[in-house]
Design a protein around this motif. Structure first.
Motif, PDB file in Angstrom:
ATOM      1  N   SER A  85      -3.397  89.408  94.209  1.00 23.02           N
ATOM      2  CA  SER A  85      -2.040  89.511  93.676  1.00 23.02           C
ATOM      3  C   SER A  85      -1.929  88.627  92.446  1.00 23.02           C
ATOM      4  O   SER A  85      -2.445  87.520  92.410  1.00 23.02           O
ATOM      5  CB  SER A  85      -1.037  89.051  94.737  1.00 23.02           C
ATOM      6  N   ASN A  86      -1.261  89.147  91.418  1.00 24.54           N
ATOM      7  CA  ASN A  86      -1.062  88.380  90.187  1.00 24.54           C
ATOM      8  C   ASN A  86       0.407  88.080  89.938  1.00 24.54           C
ATOM      9  O   ASN A  86       0.779  87.657  88.848  1.00 24.54           O
ATOM     10  CB  ASN A  86      -1.632  89.166  88.997  1.00 24.54           C
ATOM     11  N   SER A  87       1.246  88.286  90.945  1.00 26.71           N
ATOM     12  CA  SER A  87       2.687  88.127  90.754  1.00 26.71           C
ATOM     13  C   SER A  87       3.099  86.700  90.424  1.00 26.71           C
ATOM     14  O   SER A  87       4.153  86.480  89.845  1.00 26.71           O
ATOM     15  CB  SER A  87       3.446  88.628  91.981  1.00 26.71           C
ATOM     16  N   SER A  88       2.259  85.723  90.743  1.00 27.06           N
ATOM     17  CA  SER A  88       2.612  84.341  90.412  1.00 27.06           C
ATOM     18  C   SER A  88       2.212  83.969  88.986  1.00 27.06           C
ATOM     19  O   SER A  88       2.692  82.966  88.449  1.00 27.06           O
ATOM     20  CB  SER A  88       1.962  83.373  91.399  1.00 27.06           C
ATOM     21  N   THR A  89       1.365  84.774  88.358  1.00 22.76           N
ATOM     22  CA  THR A  89       0.908  84.450  87.002  1.00 22.76           C
ATOM     23  C   THR A  89       1.281  85.494  85.957  1.00 22.76           C
ATOM     24  O   THR A  89       1.237  85.203  84.771  1.00 22.76           O
ATOM     25  CB  THR A  89      -0.623  84.271  86.982  1.00 22.76           C
ATOM     26  N   VAL A  90       1.620  86.706  86.391  1.00 21.91           N
ATOM     27  CA  VAL A  90       1.933  87.800  85.463  1.00 21.91           C
ATOM     28  C   VAL A  90       3.320  88.333  85.790  1.00 21.91           C
ATOM     29  O   VAL A  90       3.606  88.663  86.943  1.00 21.91           O
ATOM     30  CB  VAL A  90       0.892  88.942  85.583  1.00 21.91           C
ATOM     31  N   THR A  91       4.170  88.427  84.783  1.00 27.25           N
ATOM     32  CA  THR A  91       5.494  89.032  84.996  1.00 27.25           C
ATOM     33  C   THR A  91       5.367  90.548  84.924  1.00 27.25           C
ATOM     34  O   THR A  91       4.357  91.079  84.438  1.00 27.25           O
ATOM     35  CB  THR A  91       6.494  88.569  83.923  1.00 27.25           C
ATOM     36  N   GLU A  92       6.391  91.246  85.374  1.00 24.80           N
ATOM     37  CA  GLU A  92       6.372  92.705  85.307  1.00 24.80           C
ATOM     38  C   GLU A  92       6.287  93.183  83.861  1.00 24.80           C
ATOM     39  O   GLU A  92       5.564  94.128  83.552  1.00 24.80           O
ATOM     40  CB  GLU A  92       7.606  93.300  85.986  1.00 24.80           C
ATOM     41  N   ASN A  93       6.992  92.509  82.979  1.00 21.91           N
ATOM     42  CA  ASN A  93       6.956  92.871  81.560  1.00 21.91           C
ATOM     43  C   ASN A  93       5.552  92.665  80.980  1.00 21.91           C
ATOM     44  O   ASN A  93       5.050  93.508  80.233  1.00 21.91           O
ATOM     45  CB  ASN A  93       7.987  92.056  80.779  1.00 21.91           C
ATOM     46  N   GLU A  94       4.904  91.568  81.335  1.00 22.18           N
ATOM     47  CA  GLU A  94       3.535  91.321  80.865  1.00 22.18           C
ATOM     48  C   GLU A  94       2.581  92.364  81.419  1.00 22.18           C
ATOM     49  O   GLU A  94       1.674  92.826  80.711  1.00 22.18           O
ATOM     50  CB  GLU A  94       3.085  89.922  81.270  1.00 22.18           C
ATOM     51  N   ALA A  95       2.778  92.763  82.672  1.00 24.16           N
ATOM     52  CA  ALA A  95       1.929  93.809  83.262  1.00 24.16           C
ATOM     53  C   ALA A  95       2.088  95.115  82.497  1.00 24.16           C
ATOM     54  O   ALA A  95       1.109  95.824  82.241  1.00 24.16           O
ATOM     55  CB  ALA A  95       2.263  93.996  84.737  1.00 24.16           C
ATOM     56  N   GLN A  96       3.322  95.455  82.098  1.00 25.88           N
ATOM     57  CA  GLN A  96       3.538  96.666  81.308  1.00 25.88           C
ATOM     58  C   GLN A  96       2.834  96.569  79.964  1.00 25.88           C
ATOM     59  O   GLN A  96       2.266  97.549  79.484  1.00 25.88           O
ATOM     60  CB  GLN A  96       5.035  96.904  81.110  1.00 25.88           C
ATOM     61  N   ILE A  97       2.861  95.406  79.346  1.00 22.98           N
ATOM     62  CA  ILE A  97       2.178  95.206  78.069  1.00 22.98           C
ATOM     63  C   ILE A  97       0.668  95.370  78.243  1.00 22.98           C
ATOM     64  O   ILE A  97       0.007  96.036  77.439  1.00 22.98           O
ATOM     65  CB  ILE A  97       2.514  93.811  77.498  1.00 22.98           C
ATOM     66  N   LEU A  98       0.127  94.803  79.312  1.00 21.94           N
ATOM     67  CA  LEU A  98      -1.307  94.924  79.564  1.00 21.94           C
ATOM     68  C   LEU A  98      -1.707  96.375  79.805  1.00 21.94           C
ATOM     69  O   LEU A  98      -2.736  96.832  79.299  1.00 21.94           O
ATOM     70  CB  LEU A  98      -1.708  94.053  80.758  1.00 21.94           C
ATOM     71  N   ILE A  99      -0.891  97.113  80.548  1.00 18.91           N
ATOM     72  CA  ILE A  99      -1.192  98.524  80.805  1.00 18.91           C
ATOM     73  C   ILE A  99      -1.170  99.306  79.496  1.00 18.91           C
ATOM     74  O   ILE A  99      -2.025 100.158  79.250  1.00 18.91           O
ATOM     75  CB  ILE A  99      -0.197  99.121  81.826  1.00 18.91           C
ATOM     76  N   ALA A 100      -0.216  99.007  78.625  1.00 18.53           N
ATOM     77  CA  ALA A 100      -0.176  99.666  77.313  1.00 18.53           C
ATOM     78  C   ALA A 100      -1.423  99.323  76.505  1.00 18.53           C
ATOM     79  O   ALA A 100      -1.972 100.166  75.810  1.00 18.53           O
ATOM     80  CB  ALA A 100       1.085  99.262  76.556  1.00 18.53           C
ATOM     81  N   ALA A 101      -1.891  98.088  76.617  1.00 17.94           N
ATOM     82  CA  ALA A 101      -3.070  97.664  75.865  1.00 17.94           C
ATOM     83  C   ALA A 101      -4.341  98.332  76.374  1.00 17.94           C
ATOM     84  O   ALA A 101      -5.285  98.523  75.621  1.00 17.94           O
ATOM     85  CB  ALA A 101      -3.209  96.147  75.929  1.00 17.94           C
ATOM     86  N   ILE A 102      -4.360  98.701  77.640  1.00 22.19           N
ATOM     87  CA  ILE A 102      -5.527  99.407  78.175  1.00 22.19           C
ATOM     88  C   ILE A 102      -5.699 100.744  77.461  1.00 22.19           C
ATOM     89  O   ILE A 102      -6.797 101.221  77.267  1.00 22.19           O
ATOM     90  CB  ILE A 102      -5.386  99.633  79.699  1.00 22.19           C
ATOM     91  N   GLY A 103      -4.587 101.316  77.039  1.00 20.50           N
ATOM     92  CA  GLY A 103      -4.662 102.597  76.350  1.00 20.50           C
ATOM     93  C   GLY A 103      -3.923 103.694  77.073  1.00 20.50           C
ATOM     94  O   GLY A 103      -4.065 104.865  76.761  1.00 20.50           O
ATOM     95  N   LEU A 104      -3.129 103.324  78.062  1.00 22.01           N
ATOM     96  CA  LEU A 104      -2.317 104.301  78.774  1.00 22.01           C
ATOM     97  C   LEU A 104      -0.906 104.248  78.220  1.00 22.01           C
ATOM     98  O   LEU A 104      -0.374 103.170  77.990  1.00 22.01           O
ATOM     99  CB  LEU A 104      -2.284 103.981  80.273  1.00 22.01           C
ATOM    100  N   PRO A 105      -0.278 105.376  77.993  1.00 20.71           N
ATOM    101  CA  PRO A 105       1.087 105.354  77.478  1.00 20.71           C
ATOM    102  C   PRO A 105       2.035 104.770  78.507  1.00 20.71           C
ATOM    103  O   PRO A 105       1.891 105.015  79.702  1.00 20.71           O
ATOM    104  CB  PRO A 105       1.394 106.819  77.208  1.00 20.71           C
ATOM    105  N   ARG A 106       3.011 103.970  78.054  1.00 20.00           N
ATOM    106  CA  ARG A 106       3.975 103.368  78.975  1.00 20.00           C
ATOM    107  C   ARG A 106       4.837 104.447  79.597  1.00 20.00           C
ATOM    108  O   ARG A 106       5.332 105.331  78.919  1.00 20.00           O
ATOM    109  CB  ARG A 106       4.870 102.379  78.239  1.00 20.00           C
ATOM    110  N   GLY A 107       5.009 104.356  80.898  1.00 22.74           N
ATOM    111  CA  GLY A 107       5.882 105.293  81.596  1.00 22.74           C
ATOM    112  C   GLY A 107       5.360 106.708  81.619  1.00 22.74           C
ATOM    113  O   GLY A 107       6.109 107.634  81.824  1.00 22.74           O
TER     114      GLY A 107
END
Length: 139
Positions: A85-107
């Motif tokens: 679990s990364n909930s203590s170190t990563v916020t939901e907003n940061e997780a969305q940014i990381l997913i976008a950086a992977i190359g997947l479109p947000r949402g």
């Protein structure tokens, strides 16, 4: 909803990286800051799957699934080693940014082909003997 300037800047950078696909997430500052690259590399499996494998496997799914997976962790998807679990170190907003950086479109939403409806049979004519057994004209 208020965002810090750093968060907005990181989001914009994440979207740029996602659109360009020219820079690896391995070089993405937030991925380094949150230690994502300790377990993931662009094309090589370390403790977790490569960024390329994640992109390929989850390209068709809603990115909200990956955001939750990043926050909560998981097991038995890529092998025996669980993702913590990364909930203590990563916020939901940061997780969305990381997913976008992977190359997947947000949402992004799953691509599901709509079923093709069966053709509706034509309404038979009232004087069709095959339907009513005799002609409506008395025949």
């Amino acid at each position: 909803m208020a965002f810090e300037l750093k968060t907005v800047a990181a989001l914009m950078l994440g979207l740029f990286v996602s659109a360009a696909h020219s820079q690896s997430i391995a070089n993405f500052p937030l991925a380094n800051q949150k230690n994502c690259n300790a377990c993931h590399a662009e094309n090589t499996r370390i403790a977790g799957p490569s960024w390329a494998a994640i992109r390929e496997k989850y390209n068709h799914l809603d990115t909200n699934y990956l955001v939750q997976k990043t926050l909560r962790g998981g097991a038995n998807v890529w092998g025996r080693l669980p993702m913590p679990s990364n909930s203590s170190t990563v916020t939901e907003n940061e997780a969305q940014i990381l997913i976008a950086a992977i190359g997947l479109p947000r949402g992004s939403q799953p691509t599901i082909a709509a079923p093709v409806p069966a053709p509706i049979p034509a309404t038979p004519a009232a004087d069709d003997p095959k339907v009513f057994g005799r002609s409506a004209r008395g025949g």
